[in-house]
Design an enzyme around this catalytic site. Structure first.
Site, PDB file in Angstrom:
ATOM      1  N   SER A   4       0.847  -1.186   0.000  1.00  0.00           N
ATOM      2  CA  SER A   4       0.000   0.000   0.000  1.00  0.00           C
ATOM      3  C   SER A   4       0.883   1.236   0.000  1.00  0.00           C
ATOM      4  O   SER A   4       1.994   1.215   0.526  1.00  0.00           O
ATOM      5  CB  SER A   4      -0.904  -0.001   1.230  1.00  0.00           C
ATOM      6  OG  SER A   4      -1.482   1.266   1.437  1.00  0.00           O
ATOM      7  N   SER A   5       0.375   2.325  -0.561  1.00  0.00           N
ATOM      8  CA  SER A   5       1.160   3.558  -0.607  1.00  0.00           C
ATOM      9  C   SER A   5       1.387   4.149   0.778  1.00  0.00           C
ATOM     10  O   SER A   5       2.248   5.013   0.965  1.00  0.00           O
ATOM     11  CB  SER A   5       0.465   4.601  -1.492  1.00  0.00           C
ATOM     12  OG  SER A   5      -0.837   4.882  -1.004  1.00  0.00           O
ATOM     13  N   CYS A   6       0.633   3.667   1.790  1.00  0.00           N
ATOM     14  CA  CYS A   6       0.800   4.207   3.148  1.00  0.00           C
ATOM     15  C   CYS A   6       2.097   3.744   3.797  1.00  0.00           C
ATOM     16  O   CYS A   6       2.418   4.159   4.914  1.00  0.00           O
ATOM     17  CB  CYS A   6      -0.383   3.814   4.024  1.00  0.00           C
ATOM     18  SG  CYS A   6      -0.398   2.083   4.530  1.00  0.00           S
ATOM     19  N   TYR A  31      -0.685  -0.773  10.350  1.00  0.00           N
ATOM     20  CA  TYR A  31      -0.946  -1.394   9.048  1.00  0.00           C
ATOM     21  C   TYR A  31       0.265  -1.230   8.130  1.00  0.00           C
ATOM     22  O   TYR A  31       0.685  -2.175   7.453  1.00  0.00           O
ATOM     23  CB  TYR A  31      -2.180  -0.758   8.416  1.00  0.00           C
ATOM     24  CG  TYR A  31      -2.486  -1.230   7.016  1.00  0.00           C
ATOM     25  CD1 TYR A  31      -3.009  -2.501   6.790  1.00  0.00           C
ATOM     26  CD2 TYR A  31      -2.272  -0.402   5.912  1.00  0.00           C
ATOM     27  CE1 TYR A  31      -3.303  -2.938   5.504  1.00  0.00           C
ATOM     28  CE2 TYR A  31      -2.562  -0.823   4.631  1.00  0.00           C
ATOM     29  CZ  TYR A  31      -3.074  -2.093   4.433  1.00  0.00           C
ATOM     30  OH  TYR A  31      -3.354  -2.523   3.154  1.00  0.00           O
ATOM     31  N   LYS A  76       2.747  -4.062   6.300  1.00  0.00           N
ATOM     32  CA  LYS A  76       2.992  -4.118   4.858  1.00  0.00           C
ATOM     33  C   LYS A  76       4.484  -3.999   4.536  1.00  0.00           C
ATOM     34  O   LYS A  76       4.988  -4.654   3.612  1.00  0.00           O
ATOM     35  CB  LYS A  76       2.193  -3.017   4.147  1.00  0.00           C
ATOM     36  CG  LYS A  76       0.703  -3.311   4.055  1.00  0.00           C
ATOM     37  CD  LYS A  76       0.446  -4.552   3.222  1.00  0.00           C
ATOM     38  CE  LYS A  76      -1.000  -4.878   3.044  1.00  0.00           C
ATOM     39  NZ  LYS A  76      -1.224  -6.103   2.257  1.00  0.00           N
ATOM     40  N   HIS A  81     -12.592   3.397   2.840  1.00  0.00           N
ATOM     41  CA  HIS A  81     -11.673   4.443   2.407  1.00  0.00           C
ATOM     42  C   HIS A  81     -12.455   5.660   1.909  1.00  0.00           C
ATOM     43  O   HIS A  81     -13.670   5.597   1.727  1.00  0.00           O
ATOM     44  CB  HIS A  81     -10.751   3.915   1.306  1.00  0.00           C
ATOM     45  CG  HIS A  81      -9.741   2.931   1.798  1.00  0.00           C
ATOM     46  ND1 HIS A  81      -9.878   1.568   1.634  1.00  0.00           N
ATOM     47  CD2 HIS A  81      -8.570   3.110   2.468  1.00  0.00           C
ATOM     48  CE1 HIS A  81      -8.839   0.950   2.169  1.00  0.00           C
ATOM     49  NE2 HIS A  81      -8.033   1.858   2.682  1.00  0.00           N
TER      50      HIS A  81
END
Length: 313
Positions: free
Chosen positions: A108-110, A137, A141, A180
């Site tokens: 994920s981009s987070c 989270y 990842k 989201h």
């Protein structure tokens, strides 16, 4: 991948896994395997080991994860780090033990630092502090990325990692608290229109900028990478284009047809100021997205309305 190769899609009932399944079927891949969560609990190590030993998949798309928006990430912090760590560890280790030819892990981009330079390049990973609300989270990842790198380094396993930007599309999660921003706004504006509300209120100032990729485009990119990319380093998947949450709100407002006012609750958190992916690496390989944000949101909204009608029945 050949059309007859045995391909396991972990998370096939989610938005991302479902899109990968649809795309593979459309392209003529016919030896696909998957299990529902009731059939196979991916948090159960022995169950996952037994599944891989029995089925012997040749390729694995690891799209299974516990996901949610800013509220869910900040509320269920322990659940998000624990379940994601366990799921990815079980699948990646099982893939190694059973000589899977290639595995694609989806992050994920987070994962990138909250205040990293924009656009986000792959090498910015672990160069700064994470956004506090989704830190558990993101750490899970990042661990998945490092697992893939470590199994490649130690055992020469062909495990690759791809980092999608914010996603939306068919079979998205529209839960009022755990979704989201884009699907949450679709639901908000739809319910406001149906109930003739005077206004819709959006969390935050509306100033953060976000990038959005249609899930079917992501699926195409994943299959492209499975066939064309064997690098150790993670690779971003996105559009390379972003807009403010305020602009997104007005776009969805128009698509849904809500005629009331749009308000912003500045007492609520904004999250990361900007998250735009540098997708030059992916573009240089030869893949670019093709679904515009307007077209994609219209498709997603049509799917939402269909699901709502079916639920009512």
């Amino acid at each position: 991948m050949n059309k007859e190769n045995k391909i396991y899609i972990a998370g096939h009932r989610g938005m991302v896994g479902g899109a990968i399944k649809r795309y593979l079927e459309k392209e003529g891949y016919f030896n696909l395997i998957f299990r529902t969560s009731s059939e196979l609990d991916l948090r159960n190590q022995q169950a996952v080991f037994d599944f891989f030993k029995d089925e012997k998949p040749e390729y694995v798309f690891l799209a299974a994860a516990k996901v949610g928006g800013i509220i869910a990430n900040n509320t269920y912090r322990a659940d998000f780090i624990y379940e994601n760590l366990v799921i990815e560890s079980n699948i990646i280790h099982s893939a190694h033990l059973n000589n899977v030819k290639k595995l694609l892990f989806l992050g994920s981009s987070c994962i990138y630092p909250k205040l990293a330079p924009q656009p986000l390049k792959e090498e910015y990973l672990l160069t700064g502090l994470l956004e506090e609300t989704n830190e558990p989270y993101a750490i899970a990842k990042i661990a998945g990325i490092k697992l893939c790198e470590a199994y490649r380094d130690q055992y020469n396993d062909n495990f690759i990692s791809a980092m999608p930007t914010n996603l939306y599309g068919i079979d998205d999660n529209y839960h009022p608290r755990n979704s989201h921003v884009l699907p949450a706004l679709i639901r908000k504006f739809h319910e406001a229109k149906e109930n003739a509300y005077e206004a819709v209120t959006i969390w935050g100032s509306g100033s953060p900028r976000r990038e959005f990729l249609y899930s079917d485009d992501l699926a195409e990119a994943c299959v492209f990478l499975m066939n064309e990319y064997d690098g150790r380093e993670l690779i971003n998947i996105g559009t390379g284009e972003d807009l403010t949450i305020k602009e997104l709100g007005y776009l969805i407002k128009d698509i849904v047809g809500f005629e009331g006012e749009l308000k912003f609750d500045t007492t609520k958190p904004d999250g990361t100021p900007r998250k735009l992916m540098d997708v030059s690496k992916l573009h240089n390989l030869g893949w670019k997205h093709h679904t515009s944000l307007l077209e994609g949101i219209q498709k997603a909204y049509n799917d939402f309305k269909l699901k709502e009608i079916l639920t009512e029945r």
